[in-house]
Design an enzyme around this catalytic site. Structure first.
Site, PDB file in Angstrom:
ATOM      1  CG  ASP A  30      -1.982   0.869   0.397  1.00 50.98           C
ATOM      2  OD1 ASP A  30      -2.394   1.767   0.164  1.00 50.98           O
ATOM      3  OD2 ASP A  30      -2.667   1.473   2.360  1.00 50.98           O
ATOM      4  NE  ARG A  43      -4.267   6.439  -7.710  1.00 48.91           N
ATOM      5  CZ  ARG A  43      -4.086   6.178  -6.492  1.00 48.91           C
ATOM      6  NH1 ARG A  43      -3.831   7.617  -5.553  1.00 48.91           N
ATOM      7  NH2 ARG A  43      -3.718   5.380  -6.105  1.00 48.91           N
ATOM      8  CG  HIS A  47       0.238   2.419  -9.521  1.00 46.76           C
ATOM      9  ND1 HIS A  47      -0.240   1.355  -8.361  1.00 46.76           N
ATOM     10  CD2 HIS A  47      -1.292   2.500  -9.867  1.00 46.76           C
ATOM     11  CE1 HIS A  47      -1.070   1.606  -8.332  1.00 46.76           C
ATOM     12  NE2 HIS A  47      -1.667   2.559  -8.994  1.00 46.76           N
ATOM     13  CB  SER A  76     -12.412  -8.305  -5.244  1.00 50.84           C
ATOM     14  OG  SER A  76     -12.842  -8.113  -3.880  1.00 50.84           O
ATOM     15  NE  ARG A  81      -7.285   1.385  -5.855  1.00 51.38           N
ATOM     16  CZ  ARG A  81      -6.157   1.967  -5.008  1.00 51.38           C
ATOM     17  NH1 ARG A  81      -5.172   1.929  -5.795  1.00 51.38           N
ATOM     18  NH2 ARG A  81      -5.879   1.657  -3.982  1.00 51.38           N
ATOM     19  CG  LEU A 141       9.594 -17.167  -3.044  1.00 52.03           C
ATOM     20  CD1 LEU A 141      10.875 -17.022  -2.146  1.00 52.03           C
ATOM     21  CD2 LEU A 141       9.534 -15.991  -3.873  1.00 52.03           C
ATOM     22  NE  ARG A 198      -2.988  -1.364   4.451  1.00 52.52           N
ATOM     23  CZ  ARG A 198      -4.255  -1.607   4.094  1.00 52.52           C
ATOM     24  NH1 ARG A 198      -5.209  -2.729   4.418  1.00 52.52           N
ATOM     25  NH2 ARG A 198      -4.875  -0.845   2.664  1.00 52.52           N
ATOM     26  NE  ARG A 204      -8.208   0.344   5.238  1.00 48.13           N
ATOM     27  CZ  ARG A 204      -7.613   1.474   5.576  1.00 48.13           C
ATOM     28  NH1 ARG A 204      -7.963   2.229   6.741  1.00 48.13           N
ATOM     29  NH2 ARG A 204      -7.322   2.305   4.333  1.00 48.13           N
TER      30      ARG A 204
HETATM   31  C1  FPP Z   1      -1.827   0.049  -3.468  1.00 44.38           C
HETATM   32  O1  FPP Z   1      -1.457   1.437  -3.318  1.00 44.38           O
HETATM   33  C2  FPP Z   1      -1.414  -0.820  -4.370  1.00 44.38           C
HETATM   34  C3  FPP Z   1      -2.362  -1.633  -5.025  1.00 44.38           C
HETATM   35  C4  FPP Z   1      -3.284  -0.814  -5.346  1.00 44.38           C
HETATM   36  C5  FPP Z   1      -1.728  -2.137  -6.376  1.00 44.38           C
HETATM   37  C6  FPP Z   1      -0.059  -2.725  -6.423  1.00 44.38           C
HETATM   38  C7  FPP Z   1       0.940  -2.954  -7.850  1.00 44.38           C
HETATM   39  C8  FPP Z   1       2.048  -2.720  -7.944  1.00 44.38           C
HETATM   40  C9  FPP Z   1       3.024  -2.726  -6.769  1.00 44.38           C
HETATM   41  C10 FPP Z   1       2.771  -3.065  -9.249  1.00 44.38           C
HETATM   42  C11 FPP Z   1       2.488  -3.918  -9.923  1.00 44.38           C
HETATM   43  C12 FPP Z   1       2.746  -5.253  -9.658  1.00 44.38           C
HETATM   44  C13 FPP Z   1       3.129  -6.036  -9.063  1.00 44.38           C
HETATM   45  C14 FPP Z   1       3.003  -7.977  -8.650  1.00 44.38           C
HETATM   46  C15 FPP Z   1       4.021  -6.330 -10.211  1.00 44.38           C
HETATM   47  P1  FPP Z   1      -2.544   3.158  -3.771  1.00 44.38           P
HETATM   48  O2  FPP Z   1      -2.493   3.383  -5.548  1.00 44.38           O
HETATM   49  O3  FPP Z   1      -3.898   2.403  -3.459  1.00 44.38           O
HETATM   50  O4  FPP Z   1      -1.844   3.840  -2.757  1.00 44.38           O
HETATM   51  P2  FPP Z   1      -2.708   5.246  -1.999  1.00 44.38           P
HETATM   52  O5  FPP Z   1      -3.591   4.445  -0.547  1.00 44.38           O
HETATM   53  O6  FPP Z   1      -1.675   5.708  -1.122  1.00 44.38           O
HETATM   54  O7  FPP Z   1      -3.380   6.015  -3.129  1.00 44.38           O
END
Ligand code: FPP
Length: 250
Positions: A30, A43, A47, A76, A81, A141, A198, A204
């Site tokens: 997160d 954003r 990512h 889910s 988004r 792994l 987390r 949570r």
């Molecule tokens: C949460 O941050 C993150 C996600 C919803 C996406 C997780 C994806 C990746 C780490 C990239 C690719 C994954 C793989 C397995 C290659 P958020 O967007 O909710 O952050 P925020 O709460 O700060 O807005």
């Protein structure tokens, strides 16, 4: 011992040989959005940086002797988004797969998927299935990626499956116990979850591995996911080693 076997035996699930290295670590990644926002970036940049953190964490997990690393890549609920962000995330996963497949194979990583990832459409689904197939012989792994995953839906699906078996006369209702439910979950062949991390300071579980986390150690860190690296993973393993796990006993 797998989740299902631990529940069947009534034994406390133990990490490898009762040692200090967790066999199974799961992470709610997160904070990508906040990381980007703090830098005035879109954003997607968060990512992308998050995908780099995945690479580092995977390496640290393999080097630490962790057997299974489960990552919450898309919940889910993430379908809520914007279309743009969902499409960015799909694109990133496809790109990551393509770019990392060779090194995942070289590092002995097996890939497993949980969640209803068919929702990503036939193209990405086919690429994901081919990656799973290509890496299936690896043993160092297991990387489990949760895609379009929701724990409550997973448990509901297990309940439906058991109800159907009972209705068909294949099982007696009285035999439905914790082991029977664990055996229907998508994680049934994985070792019990030892440590759930987390990032980003949120405290949570957000519908992630609710059943599986029954005896897991929980670790919440303020580090934003893109800043999580090998050292952060090793620190987390160190904190796990310092905890006393009693599984309800004394
Ligand atoms: C949460 O941050 C993150 C996600 C919803 C996406 C997780 C994806 C990746 C780490 C990239 C690719 C994954 C793989 C397995 C290659 P958020 O967007 O909710 O952050 P925020 O709460 O700060 O807005």
């Amino acid at each position: 011992m797998t989740n299902a076997e631990a529940a069947a035996s009534g034994e406390a699930p133990a990490n490898s040989g009762g040692g200090t290295v967790p066999r199974h670590v799961a992470i709610i990644m997160d904070g990508n959005g906040r990381w980007a926002e703090r830098r005035g970036l879109p954003r997607l940049a968060g990512h992308r940086a998050g995908a780099e953190a995945v690479r580092k964490t995977l390496r640290a997990a393999a080097d630490s002797g962790v057997e299974v690393l489960t990552l919450y890549a898309f919940s889910s609920e993430n379908w809520r988004r914007s279309d743009e962000e969902v499409s960015d995330l799909k694109g990133l996963m496809g790109y990551y797969l393509e770019r990392e497949l060779t090194s995942l194979a070289k590092e002995g990583v097996r890939l497993q998927l949980i969640g209803d990832y068919s929702r990503f459409g036939p193209d990405l689904m086919g690429r994901l299935d081919r990656a799973v197939e290509k890496l299936s012989g690896n043993r160092r792994l297991t990387l489990v990626v949760a895609l379009s995953y929701g724990s409550q839906a997973e448990i509901a699906s297990a309940a439906r499956s058991l109800a159907a078996k009972a209705k068909a006369g294949e099982i007696e209702v009285e035999t439905i116990d914790e082991a029977a439910i664990a055996a229907e979950l998508q994680t049934c062949d994985l070792p019990p979850l030892d440590l759930l991390i987390r990032t980003s300071g949120e405290v949570r579980l957000s519908n992630f591995l609710l059943w599986q986390a029954a005896y897991a150690e929980l670790l919440f860190t303020p580090v934003l996911w893109p800043d999580f690296d090998e050292q952060a993973f090793r620190d987390a393993i160190g904190q796990f080693a310092a905890r006393q796990r009693r599984f309800g006993g004394r």
